[in-house]
Design a protein around this motif. Sequence first.
Motif, PDB file in Angstrom:
ATOM      1  N   ALA A  19      27.813  32.827   3.122  1.00  7.77           N
ATOM      2  CA  ALA A  19      28.088  31.910   4.234  1.00  7.77           C
ATOM      3  C   ALA A  19      27.494  32.521   5.497  1.00  7.77           C
ATOM      4  N   SER A  22      30.342  29.179   9.159  1.00  5.42           N
ATOM      5  CA  SER A  22      31.375  28.371   8.516  1.00  5.42           C
ATOM      6  C   SER A  22      32.384  27.929   9.573  1.00  5.42           C
ATOM      7  N   LEU A  27      29.148  24.041   7.037  1.00  5.40           N
ATOM      8  CA  LEU A  27      28.951  25.302   6.325  1.00  5.40           C
ATOM      9  C   LEU A  27      27.453  25.458   6.122  1.00  5.40           C
TER      10      LEU A  27
END
Length: 106
Positions: A19, A22, A27
């Motif tokens: 990620a 986020s 995301l």
Amino acid sequence: MANIFSIPSSLPNRELWEALISTDNVLIERIVSTGQVTPLGEWYDQDRDEWVILLQGEASLVYGDGSQIQLTPGDYVLIPAHQKHRVEYTTFEPPCIWLAIHFISK
């Protein structure tokens, strides 16, 4: 600072999901695939839209209706929320590097 093309020298025998950003609304992730595919009989059916670009390698996606697309570096696609899809093929060498943006459209 980081580099999207930097791949760990000891890449595990699984996909690497990172990620990058986020939040509740979005995301952004980097995915590195080395031959992995969606297991037979399984489908992604996501709650968010997904815009994905293949930065390196080659891959193919199959949709629930049976249609298939081939991806090479620079190809991108928008996958609407709840459109069933699966990864059918990814190259091992070079590894596939994906940039995926998941979001909820209004």
